[in-house]
Design a protein around this motif. Structure first.
Motif, PDB file in Angstrom:
ATOM      1  N   ARG A 111      -1.183  -9.445  -5.800  1.00 53.97           N
ATOM      2  CA  ARG A 111      -1.296 -10.741  -5.113  1.00 53.97           C
ATOM      3  C   ARG A 111       0.024 -11.459  -5.348  1.00 53.97           C
ATOM      4  NH1 ARG A 111      -5.861  -8.355  -5.567  1.00 53.97           N
ATOM      5  NH2 ARG A 111      -7.813  -9.336  -4.970  1.00 53.97           N
ATOM      6  N   VAL A 112       0.500 -12.210  -4.368  1.00 57.39           N
ATOM      7  CA  VAL A 112       1.738 -12.979  -4.518  1.00 57.39           C
ATOM      8  C   VAL A 112       1.457 -14.408  -4.092  1.00 57.39           C
ATOM      9  CG1 VAL A 112       4.152 -13.199  -3.827  1.00 57.39           C
ATOM     10  CG2 VAL A 112       3.113 -10.951  -3.905  1.00 57.39           C
ATOM     11  N   ILE A 113       1.926 -15.356  -4.903  1.00 58.22           N
ATOM     12  CA  ILE A 113       1.721 -16.753  -4.512  1.00 58.22           C
ATOM     13  C   ILE A 113       2.846 -17.616  -5.060  1.00 58.22           C
ATOM     14  CG2 ILE A 113       0.192 -17.287  -6.482  1.00 58.22           C
ATOM     15  CD1 ILE A 113      -0.393 -18.570  -2.947  1.00 58.22           C
ATOM     16  N   TRP A 114       3.292 -18.529  -4.222  1.00 59.20           N
ATOM     17  CA  TRP A 114       4.311 -19.500  -4.639  1.00 59.20           C
ATOM     18  C   TRP A 114       3.637 -20.587  -5.460  1.00 59.20           C
ATOM     19  CZ3 TRP A 114       9.524 -20.311  -4.263  1.00 59.20           C
ATOM     20  CH2 TRP A 114       9.977 -21.616  -4.522  1.00 59.20           C
ATOM     21  N   ILE A 115       4.099 -20.792  -6.704  1.00 55.27           N
ATOM     22  CA  ILE A 115       3.611 -21.933  -7.489  1.00 55.27           C
ATOM     23  C   ILE A 115       4.832 -22.648  -8.055  1.00 55.27           C
ATOM     24  CG2 ILE A 115       2.071 -22.754  -9.322  1.00 55.27           C
ATOM     25  CD1 ILE A 115       0.704 -20.019  -9.278  1.00 55.27           C
ATOM     26  N   GLU A 116       5.005 -23.857  -7.639  1.00 56.22           N
ATOM     27  CA  GLU A 116       6.057 -24.777  -8.108  1.00 56.22           C
ATOM     28  C   GLU A 116       7.484 -24.325  -7.830  1.00 56.22           C
ATOM     29  OE1 GLU A 116       5.164 -26.003 -12.133  1.00 56.22           O
ATOM     30  OE2 GLU A 116       3.637 -27.373 -11.350  1.00 56.22           O
ATOM     31  N   ASP A 117       7.955 -23.270  -8.484  1.00 52.72           N
ATOM     32  CA  ASP A 117       9.374 -22.947  -8.334  1.00 52.72           C
ATOM     33  C   ASP A 117       9.657 -21.472  -8.107  1.00 52.72           C
ATOM     34  OD1 ASP A 117       8.642 -21.994 -10.792  1.00 52.72           O
ATOM     35  OD2 ASP A 117      10.402 -22.746 -11.852  1.00 52.72           O
ATOM     36  N   ARG A 118       8.596 -20.656  -7.984  1.00 52.68           N
ATOM     37  CA  ARG A 118       8.839 -19.209  -7.847  1.00 52.68           C
ATOM     38  C   ARG A 118       7.611 -18.522  -7.259  1.00 52.68           C
ATOM     39  NH1 ARG A 118       9.735 -18.356 -14.085  1.00 52.68           N
ATOM     40  NH2 ARG A 118      10.406 -20.486 -13.791  1.00 52.68           N
ATOM     41  N   TYR A 119       7.818 -17.314  -6.849  1.00 53.88           N
ATOM     42  CA  TYR A 119       6.697 -16.478  -6.408  1.00 53.88           C
ATOM     43  C   TYR A 119       6.162 -15.722  -7.613  1.00 53.88           C
ATOM     44  CZ  TYR A 119       8.364 -17.264  -1.646  1.00 53.88           C
ATOM     45  OH  TYR A 119       8.755 -17.832  -0.465  1.00 53.88           O
ATOM     46  N   TYR A 120       4.911 -15.972  -7.951  1.00 49.50           N
ATOM     47  CA  TYR A 120       4.263 -15.184  -8.998  1.00 49.50           C
ATOM     48  C   TYR A 120       3.571 -13.989  -8.363  1.00 49.50           C
ATOM     49  CZ  TYR A 120       5.058 -18.795 -12.456  1.00 49.50           C
ATOM     50  OH  TYR A 120       5.657 -19.684 -13.314  1.00 49.50           O
ATOM     51  N   ILE A 121       3.638 -12.875  -9.070  1.00 54.23           N
ATOM     52  CA  ILE A 121       2.987 -11.655  -8.609  1.00 54.23           C
ATOM     53  C   ILE A 121       2.023 -11.250  -9.715  1.00 54.23           C
ATOM     54  CG2 ILE A 121       3.395  -9.246  -7.912  1.00 54.23           C
ATOM     55  CD1 ILE A 121       6.416 -10.386  -7.604  1.00 54.23           C
TER      56      ILE A 121
END
Ligand code: BMA
Length: 331
Positions: A111-121
């Motif tokens: 899963r990939v999601i933008w949170i605040e300052d980056r894309y978390y995977i």
């Protein structure tokens, strides 16, 4: 009414196809599914359960690619239209954030999601059995691997797209080391993406009113923030005489306390019915891992794996999905 919680500043054009005039259901499939075929990279056996995000006025993604040695890994891809994808032949080479990060035996279901300052995977990570692994990227060029965020056994982790009351928030499903015949959705939170706690039970299976989710359930794409609550699209499994059948449906969760279910749809939104969902390495599986949405128009495009072999698209409208949940909700 959709509120805007996604900080993607770059406008993008939704992959889209209008609903066929005589279509009965809330979601409709893209007419040219599958969008990604099993042999779209050099050594791929299958490309499915994949994660797509808006990136630089176009799209980037992290794809589950099992190779012809049947090794499970995740590869990067780019697309201008969200439909035609260029996926790397080789898996992502993660840079460990410190020397102590244990290597992965395998990686799948990203899963990939933008949170605040980056894309978390985040993904299902092989470390003494399946657990939830995590990493991040700023640019889809360099990828960093962090500490595993959950212990074995767990094969389903999904981050919310923003912190809730200052905490990173996660939906997850504890399991066993096999093809687990049980599974509920839980909520956990973290101040730093490393230490997780405040575990809460969200939802269990249901045998009485909703057979498609009678064996196990697990969150799909990152929940979408709406004025009616978090829209959670999730998969559900039924055990038939021929094995597991994976469908997906939707529920609404409280915005501040997402372990509280506001309403949960009884019928599925999509079940395996087309050849590319019923025939493949694991028959009868539709498995959503990502969704793009447009806050102004309410359009949603859901990316889902078909039969653990190919990647597909289905379209819908967020307002209609919410109406569907409310008018068909479980007791
Ligand atoms: C789950 C995961 C998914 C897969 C599904 C159906 O446990 O392995 O990747 O799509 O089973 O096989």
């Amino acid at each position: 009414m959709i509120s805007d919680s996604t900080p993607y500043n770059t406008p993008f054009i939704m992959p889209w196809e209008e609903k066929p005039a005589d279509h009965r259901d809330v979601l409709w499939r893209y007419s040219k599914n599958p969008i990604i075929k099993r042999d779209s990279t050099k050594n791929s056996n299958s490309i499915f359960n994949s994660a797509v995000v808006p990136f630089k006025k176009a799209f980037a993604g992290v794809f589950r690619v099992d190779d012809t040695s049947r090794r499970m890994n995740i590869n990067r891809g780019f697309s201008n239209d969200g439909i035609n994808w260029n996926i790397d032949d080789n898996p992502i080479n993660f840079i460990p954030v410190n020397n102590d990060i244990p290597p992965s035996d395998y990686k799948y279901d990203p899963r990939v999601i933008w949170i605040e300052d980056r894309y978390y995977i985040i993904w299902c990570n092989g470390y003494h059995g399946p657990c939830i692994g995590a990493g991040y990227t700023f640019d889809f060029e360099k990828f960093y691997q962090m500490e595993n965020i959950l212990m074995p056994y767990n094969r389903n982790g999904v981050l919310f797209p923003r912190k809730i009351k200052g905490q990173f928030a996660l939906l997850q499903r504890p399991s066993d080391g096999g093809h687990t015949a049980f599974g509920d959705i839980f909520y956990s939170e973290s101040p730093d993406m490393i230490f997780w706690g405040k575990h809460r039970h969200v939802m269990t299976t249901d045998t009485r009113q909703s057979g498609w989710q009678s064996t196990k359930i697990g969150a799909g794409p990152a929940p979408i923030e709406t004025s009616e609550g978090w829209l959670m699209i999730y998969h559900g499994v039924l055990t038939s005489c021929n094995g597991y059948v994976y469908s997906f449906g939707a529920a609404l969760l409280d915005l501040d306390q997402p372990w509280k279910v506001i309403a949960r749809g009884r019928p599925y939104l999509l079940s395996p019915q087309k050849n590319y969902e019923c025939l493949g390495d694991v028959p009868n599986v539709v498995f959503p891992c990502a969704a793009l949405h447009n806050n102004e128009t309410g359009q949603i495009a859901i990316y889902y794996g078909g039969a653990d072999t190919v990647t597909n698209l289905a379209f819908g409208r967020i307002d209609e999905i919410i109406d569907f949940i409310k008018t068909n909700k479980m007791d």
